[in-house]
Design an enzyme around this catalytic site. Structure first.
Site, PDB file in Angstrom:
ATOM      1  N   CYS A 189       1.817   6.031 -41.856  1.00 19.49           N
ATOM      2  CA  CYS A 189       2.359   5.889 -43.204  1.00 19.49           C
ATOM      3  C   CYS A 189       1.616   6.819 -44.159  1.00 19.49           C
ATOM      4  CB  CYS A 189       2.230   4.438 -43.664  1.00 19.49           C
ATOM      5  SG  CYS A 189       2.689   4.174 -45.392  1.00 19.49           S
ATOM      6  N   ASP A 245       2.486   4.074 -37.114  1.00 18.43           N
ATOM      7  CA  ASP A 245       3.886   3.816 -36.787  1.00 18.43           C
ATOM      8  C   ASP A 245       4.105   4.287 -35.351  1.00 18.43           C
ATOM      9  OD1 ASP A 245       4.572   2.938 -39.429  1.00 18.43           O
ATOM     10  OD2 ASP A 245       4.619   5.032 -40.066  1.00 18.43           O
TER      11      ASP A 245
END
EC number: 1.7.1.13
Length: 274
Positions: free
Chosen positions: A182, A189
């Site tokens: 992020c 992620d």
């Protein structure tokens, strides 16, 4: 745009009790695309397929209803929608009354299209209605069996060798090793990345190294996929190219961006990590 100031990411947030579209935070696609050398309308097509698993509202008698939400945002919309704001928006339905699922669906379609500044498809399914979809992506050759040495963890297109020869192949490849982060919180992620192409053969060990090189990269899911797509297109100029990532679930949502140079819908199938 300073993301820390304009999003809910990384901030303590009180969860909403009443429906409101004001929770939605749009982020212009153009900003990240500028870093990829893109301006104006991109040459690729595609969509961002979101699945929402924590969706509920009250019917006219106050009884809770639940659904699974399938949201498709075209990649030519002006904005992406920041994921925590999407979660909070969906949560705002929890204690609000609506007469039917169709009313909720229409309201979400209107709100999300306004935030994205582009067409958004919304389908709400009952828990018993949901079915896994067949997909050609499931037959992809997985690259992760390759035994490679890796020491580059920031995106590096130079890991990909120049194309060699005149042979043309058409194949579908995958890797479960895609990790990005992020851009606001640094939270990892995780995704399975799929690549379908027709063109000169890709050197598979080098491609896997390139995928792993995304490991420390910070950007939103949608733009990570666009970065991979553009790198492969610019370096190899395949006749056909599609790049599809199925990210793991966070906050009751998973995001699955698809980019291609030919018309192709994002198949909505489930992976073990989703």
């Amino acid at each position: 745009m300073e993301l820390e100031k304009h999003t809910h990411l990384g901030k303590a947030t009180e969860y909403p009790e009443e429906y409101s579209p004001s929770w939605l935070t749009p982020i212009p696609r153009a900003k990240s695309r500028e870093t990829l050398g893109l301006s104006g309308k991109p040459d690729f097509v595609g969509e961002d397929l979101w699945n929402g698993y924590e969706l509920s509202w009250l019917n006219s008698k106050g009884k809770p209803e639940v659904a699974l939400g399938v949201f498709r945002i075209r990649c030519d919309s002006l904005n992406i929608i920041e994921s925590k704001s999407f979660k909070l928006y969906l949560n705002s339905f929890n204690q609000s009354r609506f007469t039917s699922r169709e009313e909720v669906e229409a309201l979400m379609r209107k709100d999300l299209s306004a935030a994205a500044q582009g067409e958004v498809s919304v389908t709400l399914l009952s828990v018993t209605d949901w079915r896994d979809e067949p997909s050609f992506w499931r037959d992809a050759e997985n690259l992760d069996v390759l035994d490679i040495d890796v020491d580059v963890y920031t995106p590096d297109a130079s890991l990909l060798p120049d194309p060699v020869g005149d042979d043309v192949v058409e194949e579908t490849l995958s890797s479960d090793l895609l990790k990005s982060n992020c851009p606001v919180t640094g939270q990892p992620d995780w995704a399975t990345l799929y690549i379908h192409y027709r063109g000169k053969p890709l050197e598979k060990a080098a491609l896997l190294k390139y995928i792993v090189s995304m490991r420390s990269h910070q950007d939103f899911h949608e733009h990570c996929v666009e970065s991979v797509y553009l790198t492969l297109m610019q370096r190899y100029q395949p006749e056909k190219l599609a790049v599809y990532a199925r990210y793991t679930r966070r906050g009751g949502l998973d995001i699955n961006p698809l980019r291609s140079n030919y018309p192709l819908a994002a198949d909505n199938f489930k992976l073990p990590r989703q």
